[in-house]
Scaffold this motif. Structure first.
Motif, PDB file in Angstrom:
ATOM      1  N   ILE A  38      45.820  34.459  32.679  1.00 43.00           N
ATOM      2  CA  ILE A  38      46.687  34.545  33.853  1.00 43.00           C
ATOM      3  C   ILE A  38      46.100  35.555  34.839  1.00 43.00           C
ATOM      4  N   TYR A 160      55.168  37.928  34.105  1.00 42.80           N
ATOM      5  CA  TYR A 160      54.015  38.300  34.924  1.00 42.80           C
ATOM      6  C   TYR A 160      54.342  39.399  35.933  1.00 42.80           C
ATOM      7  N   GLU A 185      54.873  28.821  38.336  1.00 42.45           N
ATOM      8  CA  GLU A 185      54.779  28.429  36.938  1.00 42.45           C
ATOM      9  C   GLU A 185      56.106  28.620  36.215  1.00 42.45           C
ATOM     10  N   PRO A 324      48.936  24.904  35.171  1.00 44.09           N
ATOM     11  CA  PRO A 324      48.399  25.146  33.828  1.00 44.09           C
ATOM     12  C   PRO A 324      47.907  23.889  33.117  1.00 44.09           C
ATOM     13  N   TYR A 378      50.933  32.349  40.968  1.00 45.06           N
ATOM     14  CA  TYR A 378      51.310  33.478  40.125  1.00 45.06           C
ATOM     15  C   TYR A 378      51.701  34.713  40.941  1.00 45.06           C
TER      16      TYR A 378
END
Length: 453
Positions: A38, A160, A185, A324, A378
């Motif tokens: 990530i 994250y 995500e 992903p 992200y």
């Protein structure tokens, strides 16, 4: 003396392994986490508030590339591999790096890491990212809700951001996605649940999360573990369902820990049989029988629908797919590409010449991704680069193949349409048969159907 440990991870399984086995264990001293997969998750710190009394300063998180130096400088005796959707060659390549630096290399299994619920619990996992685990979870939940049962979902972690703020997250409305500053995500996994009227939890501390889910104010008859990244369940399941992908035949026996998920499954669902070759389906089915002959096998179509199919015919299209699935999932196409072909697009436009910023970096890191655009988001910068790349692309129409309405969170300056995909079983027994047996076994009382969208 406590043994110095590094946990090798990717902001998910690593934190869970620490919380369940190492946090209060005086035989070990976790001196660092490492991070990969990530973007921009290294350089943080696992906070003291989550790390417990043995770690009053918290625990630093480094990039995995620093492993050899960290093993030497921190006098590390053992490194614990704790992330998923990884080819066996990659896993043992990391093991070789660790051993060459002088440390032991290990993996933790379910006995030391799975928590037990006081509610009946179903786990849905997959052998690879992008196999169709999420649509299977949705089908399970809808089936149970139609029987009047209240289902609370718990999702595999994606922490994250601020780890303290993400300790326990509850999502019941689309507005909750904004409140928790979700990435694309995360939204791709949470939004389909809340749109259907069921609550989903996620976060960092899965003991606290389980307690909150079991006592959710909306009520709870069944917990559903909505797994991710081909990891095995964080919770001990009463019924385990694993999804396999015949577009990647053989991967079910080549990736960690997907093979664990397969070997521990009660039900193996071979998805996408409507778009895979008969040879590939036979390979996957043979591997299921070889690895887990007791598993019930269900074959299913991944049925695709498009909001405005008339926009596609005869047009040059940009296909945006689930990120992903394309990146570490290694798929070359997704639902958007299938829709483009089925509905008569004249060309799928290559986005590479129009990419900017972090999207350029993504293409460089994953060179197998060719004529499709992974929906990477992200962080704010990456999300803006995605928007700019889409709007730069010389095409007639954008096909959104992600599980969320991408146009809700970015501005798209050209016509666009969204693809939906659902699980449709084509063999018997099917999920309803399996779930009826589960309900009877656990003596769950069927009620009036729970309303959902």
């Amino acid at each position: 003396m406590a043994k110095n440990i590094i946990i090798i991870g990717a902001a998910g399984r690593d934190f869970h392994n620490f919380n369940t086995f190492y946090r209060d264990n005086t035989d070990y001293n976790v001196v660092a986490f490492t991070a990969t997969q990530i973007p921009d998750i290294a350089g943080r710190r696992y906070p003291a508030e989550l790390a417990g009394t043995l770690y009053p300063a918290g625990i630093p998180i480094y990039a995995e590339e620093q492993l050899p130096q960290l093993i030497a400088s921190l006098q590390v005796e053992e490194c614990v591999f704790s992330y998923s959707d990884v080819h066996y060659e990659t896993v043992m390549g990391v093991g070789a790096i660790v051993n060459a630096a002088g440390a032991d290399f290990s993996l933790l299994g379910p006995t030391k890491t799975q928590l037990k619920s006081n509610k009946p619990l179903i786990s849905v996992t997959a052998v690879r990212t992008g196999a169709g685990k999420s649509q299977t979870s949705r089908k399970v939940i809808e089936t149970l809700m139609n029987k009047g049962l209240r289902v609370i979902a718990i999702r595999h972690p994606m922490p994250y951001g601020d780890l303290n703020a993400q300790r326990v997250q509850r999502f019941a409305t689309v507005e909750d996605l904004e409140k928790h500053h979700c990435t694309i995500e995360e939204m791709e996994e949470y939004e389909p649940h809340v749109e259907r009227g069921n609550v989903i939890y996620a976060g960092v501390d899965y003991s606290d999360i389980l307690a909150a889910a079991e006592n959710d104010p909306s009520g709870c008859d069944v917990i559903l573990w909505d797994g991710g990244n081909n990891d095995f369940s964080f919770y001990e399941p009463n019924l385990s369902i694993t999804v396999l992908d015949p577009h990647r035949p053989g991967h079910e026996l080549k990736y960690y820990p997907g093979e664990v998920a397969l070997r521990t499954a009660d039900v193996a669902i071979i998805n996408k049989v409507d778009s895979a070759t008969s040879e590939a389906i036979a390979t996957v089915e043979g591997n299921v029988v070889k690895a887990n002959p007791a598993a019930t096998i269900i074959k299913a179509d991944s049925t695709i629908t498009v909001d405005n199919p008339e926009l596609i015919a005869g047009k040059r299209v940009l296909v945006v797919e689930d990120g992903p699935t394309l990146t570490h999932g290694e798929m070359l196409i997704g639902a958007g590409s299938v829709a483009a072909q089925r509905y008569g697009a004249t060309e799928i436009v290559d986005p590479h010449p129009y990419a900017v910023g972090k999207i350029v970096d993504t293409f460089a890191k994953y060179p197998h991704v060719q004529n499709v655009l992974p929906a990477m988001g992200y962080g704010e910068e990456q999300l803006k680069d995605l928007e700019t790349t889409i709007n730069n692309t010389d095409c007639d129409v954008v096909i959104i193949g992600t599980p969320i309405d991408l146009s809700r969170i970015i501005t798209i300056n050209k016509p666009h349409t969204r693809v939906h995909y659902e699980l449709d079983e084509v063999t018997t027994p099917n999920l309803e048969t399996v779930l009826d047996q589960f309900i009877a076994h656990h003596k769950l009382e069927k009620k009036t159907a729970v309303a959902h969208n």
